[in-house]
Design an enzyme around this catalytic site. Structure first.
Site, PDB file in Angstrom:
ATOM      1  N   GLU A 109     -24.991 -47.652 -56.791  1.00  8.69           N
ATOM      2  CA  GLU A 109     -23.995 -47.231 -55.814  1.00  8.69           C
ATOM      3  C   GLU A 109     -22.805 -48.178 -55.671  1.00  8.69           C
ATOM      4  O   GLU A 109     -21.724 -47.733 -55.291  1.00  8.69           O
ATOM      5  CB  GLU A 109     -24.674 -47.072 -54.436  1.00  8.69           C
ATOM      6  CG  GLU A 109     -25.705 -45.968 -54.366  1.00  8.69           C
ATOM      7  CD  GLU A 109     -25.076 -44.588 -54.426  1.00  8.69           C
ATOM      8  OE1 GLU A 109     -23.947 -44.414 -53.932  1.00  8.69           O
ATOM      9  OE2 GLU A 109     -25.703 -43.678 -54.993  1.00  8.69           O
TER      10      GLU A 109
ATOM     11  N   SER B  86     -71.841 -26.368 -14.187  1.00 11.04           N
ATOM     12  CA  SER B  86     -72.969 -27.307 -14.097  1.00 11.04           C
ATOM     13  C   SER B  86     -72.595 -28.757 -14.384  1.00 11.04           C
ATOM     14  O   SER B  86     -73.447 -29.647 -14.229  1.00 11.04           O
ATOM     15  CB  SER B  86     -74.086 -26.872 -15.052  1.00 11.04           C
ATOM     16  OG  SER B  86     -74.622 -25.630 -14.653  1.00 11.04           O
TER      17      SER B  86
END
EC number: 2.4.99.28
Length: 777
Positions: free
Chosen positions: A200, A476
């Site tokens: 780049e 329960s």
């Protein structure tokens, strides 16, 4: 007039004309010069003004928080210690979750080798909350009881412990779509930087932010191609554009970009610029999130830390800088491969790679993940983390300030719990219907730390979190609180106390009547207390609760962590007619099964800011909420529930784990609950429908099956309950009516809290066997 005088006259006129023209030219040039230098001065002033403005803007960003940094969330840190019971297979599972690579001979961090009794690994470096630790090569040795030795192969000495780096869970949602995992300049592999520059910006270390050579080179290439195929922007220009400018292709934008690049290059070192670029560059999408920086892109595409990528993988990431969408390796594999190979070729041509290294690299497959994801999604757990962050930090919490959050999430527990739900819900939906939903939470029994959380059957869906928000009748599950209330009065009740299981009708204040029934519609006459809980019998529970008093049971629930405002003080509350969330149930059972010690549930361990300062650290907050002995005895009865009660399906598969558990079923089978307890976790599972319609599932036929599937994946740790002071075993004989009678020498034993030593005295004062025989004779 003579010809001579006429010529002189014409000469004077000509000279006069030339003089006038020259004078006009001088005046015109003077005006141009005057305007020119004024314009130049104005332009210079404008440029200086723009420069000052741009410089101020650049300084503000570069010397403050340059990026919006997400809050990074990590799972729990696993500390390995000899003697902690960790098996070799469990450690393998942990390493797999952390994406360690199994090899013949570890050479790099993130690799391990395994035999039947040893694991050699190179632990990755990591910056823990209390400071950074480098990579470390260790040998771990196991025997029948688990891990028994940790040896540093570099220092040739034994270690007392070793911490594994935590798994990256992901990032918290924030307003900005940008996501990045910030790395310092020295954390980027040099070969990555070399590859980036040769591809780049080859003149990066020579130019001053703008490269005329690169611009000229790009112009030649573009002229030859007849179109724009190469740009002349430096990395510094790209950085300026990415941080400060738009992507508009205008001259004005390019001029500002160049000007800002010059300022950035003047003000900051090349390494500072590189660090910013490497963390800023856009490299793809993960859903709606934009992935910036090589650190996070490495996790997205390869599932590995950047430092562990091969050269060909680094080259692929560098190649994607030109166009992350165009060169997306998951969509355009061949195109991405060609781009990668071009980067590798440039690296070879510039002596970054040798020819053999190049040849080896180009023959490798892309090796990207099947799906682009940074980490496994745990949206329910993230919701809990966000809630706690806001509670603990208040105004200090900002989702884009780069916080590092360390949690108690156990990635193995989380993944296995999700897997169990995925496996079981389709099977159970054949009975319950396709709208069957689920919620589950696993917490550490001792510390209350939340190890796993699943908010629905779609485990990765970031929506309604049923663990936190689905308040449903618990059925329960309330019963252990009733029996705990009784056992807290050892002079009146113990596990062998006989309870009546006979028809019972309760009259209301307005003349109404309620007749509780057992699930099987049967009555047993008499039943010992422990068995009434183990078999989850309704009638004895209601009879006991009414004798104790509804207010007393409600007070016990409050001590266990239940908000008493949630409970309507009516007899049906003794069978769980009130509603709780799975989160509240988990808190209740954590306290109960931890010998009555309440530890507030929490997901956060510590929070650090961007500079490493500790903003929050979890400290132990355990308090004795209910009597230790009573809680221990209740948990013992829950263990009997797995051995011979409603949870016996578990005992057939995991008898050696000595599990405890409690089923819960509500009216018309609308809710199916199960709370399972092993030596590691308390796991609460709920199944039901969001429209509260019947499911045809009980706690045993629904939620318990999910828990059993979870234990198949997550090997349970044996539940061992250290005996508290004052608990002694006594023998009991079974009576024909169903109850128990003290028989000190009987082989059938039960633990009893004999605080006044009444049973002990009875056993000591009983006639000896030969005296009894004498009287019989």
């Amino acid at each position: 007039m003579t010809r001579k005088s006429s010529n002189r006259s014409r000469g004077r006129k000509a000279r006069s004309g030339k003089s006038a023209s020259s004078s006009k030219l001088q005046i015109w040039l003077g005006r141009i010069w005057s305007i020119g230098w004024k314009l130049a001065l104005t332009l210079a002033a404008v440029l200086v003004f723009i420069g000052i403005y741009l410089d101020s803007m650049i300084k503000q960003r570069f010397e403050g928080q340059l990026f919006d940094l997400p809050t990074v969330v990590y799972a729990r840190i696993l500390t390995l210690e000899p003697g902690n019971g960790l098996s070799l297979q469990e450690l393998r599972n942990e390493l797999d979750v952390l994406n360690y690579r199994k090899v013949a001979q570890p050479r790099f961090p993130g690799e391990y080798a395994s035999s039947s009794s040893r694991i050699e690994l190179i632990r990755r470096p990591f910056e823990f909350a209390d400071g950074p630790e480098p990579d470390r090569r260790v040998m771990l040795t196991f025997d029948g009881s688990g891990l028994n030795k940790i040896e540093s192969l570099e220092q040739k000495r034994e270690l007392g412990y070793l911490r594994l780096e935590p798994k990256l869970m992901g990032m918290l949602e924030k307003d900005s779509p940008e996501q990045r995992l910030f790395l310092r300049r020295d954390q980027f592999p040099e070969v990555l930087v070399d590859a980036l520059l040769v591809t780049e910006d080859r003149d990066f270390y020579q130019h001053d932010g703008v490269s005329p050579l690169a611009i000229g080179r790009a112009m030649v290439v573009n002229l030859k191609a007849g179109r724009t195929v190469q740009g002349g922007s430096t990395l510094t220009q790209q950085l300026a554009k990415n941080i400060f400018l738009s992507s508009d292709r205008t001259l004005w934008r390019k001029l500002r970009e160049a000007y800002m690049a010059l300022i950035i290059d003047y003000r900051y070192s090349k390494d500072r610029i590189l660090e910013a670029y490497l963390n800023e560059v856009y490299l793809g999408q993960s859903g709606a999130d934009a992935i910036h920086g090589f650190g996070l892109a490495s996790r997205l595409y390869f599932g590995q830390p950047l430092q562990e990528l091969r050269i060909d993988q680094l080259a692929l990431l560098v190649g994607m800088v030109k166009g992350p969408s165009y060169y997306n390796p998951m969509r355009y594999a061949e195109r991405a491969r060609e781009r990668r190979d071009l980067v590798l070729k440039l690296m070879m041509e510039h002596d970054i790679l040798t020819a053999p290294e190049y040849q080896q690299a180009v023959t490798r497959p892309l090796d990207v993940q099947k799906t682009a994801q940074i980490a496994s999604r745990q949206p329910a757990y993230f919701q809990q983390v966000s809630i706690e962050l806001k509670e603990k930090l208040g105004d200090k919490f900002k989702a884009d300030s780069g916080l590092r959050v360390f949690t108690s999430l156990d990635p193995v527990s989380q993944s296995k719990l999700e897997q169990a739900i995925h496996d079981q819900i389709p099977q159970l939906a054949k009975t319950a219907g396709k709208d069957l939903e689920a919620a589950a939470i696993a917490v550490d029994r001792h510390s209350g730390e939340i190890r796993a959380m699943v908010g629905g059957k779609r485990t990765g869906y970031d929506g309604f979190n049923r663990v936190l928000n689905a308040s449903r009748q618990i059925g329960s599950l309330v019963k252990p609180a009733v029996y705990l209330t009784a056992l807290a009065h050892p002079d009146q009740y113990n596990l062998a106390t006989t309870l009546e299981d006979k028809p019972l009708t309760l009259k209301g204040s307005e003349g109404s009547a309620w007749t509780p029934r057992n699930y099987d519609r049967q009555y047993r006459g008499e039943v010992p207390l422990y068995l009434a809980l183990a078999q989850s019998l309704n009638v004895p529970t209601v009879a006991l609760g009414m004798k104790l008093g509804i207010d007393q049971v409600s007070a016990t629930l409050g001590k266990l962590g239940v908000n008493r405002d949630e409970i309507r003080p009516v007899p049906s509350m003794l069978l769980g007619s009130f509603s709780l969330t799975p989160y509240q149930v988990a808190q209740m059972y954590q306290t109960l099964t931890n010998s009555g010690k309440k530890a507030p549930l929490s997901a956060l361990r510590s929070v650090l800011d961007l500079e490493g300062n500790v903003l929050y650290e979890s400290l132990p907050r355990v308090s004795q909420a209910v009597d230790q002995q009573a809680a221990w005895l209740t948990t013992y009865a829950m263990k009997q529930g797995v051995q011979e009660g409603t949870g016996r399906y578990l005992n057939a598969q995991f008898s050696s784990a000595a599990l405890a558990g409690k089923t819960g079923t509500t009216n018309d089978n609308r809710d199916s609950w199960f709370v399972g307890v092993d030596g590691r976790e308390v796991t609460t599972i709920w199944l039901g429908r969001d429209d509260n319609q019947p499911t045809k599932l009980t706690g045993a036929s629904g939620a318990l099956r999910v828990y059993a599937q979870y234990l198949k994946y997550r090997i349970p740790e044996k539940l061992q309950l250290p005996w508290p002071e004052g608990i002694t075993t006594f023998g009991f004989a079974k009576q024909t009516q169903g109850g128990l009678k003290l028989d000190c020498d009987n082989a059938f034993k039960l633990p009893i809290w004999d605080n006044q030593q009444q049973l002990k005295q009875q056993c000591e004062n009983r006639p000896t066997e030969w005296i009894k025989k004498l009287f019989e004779w």
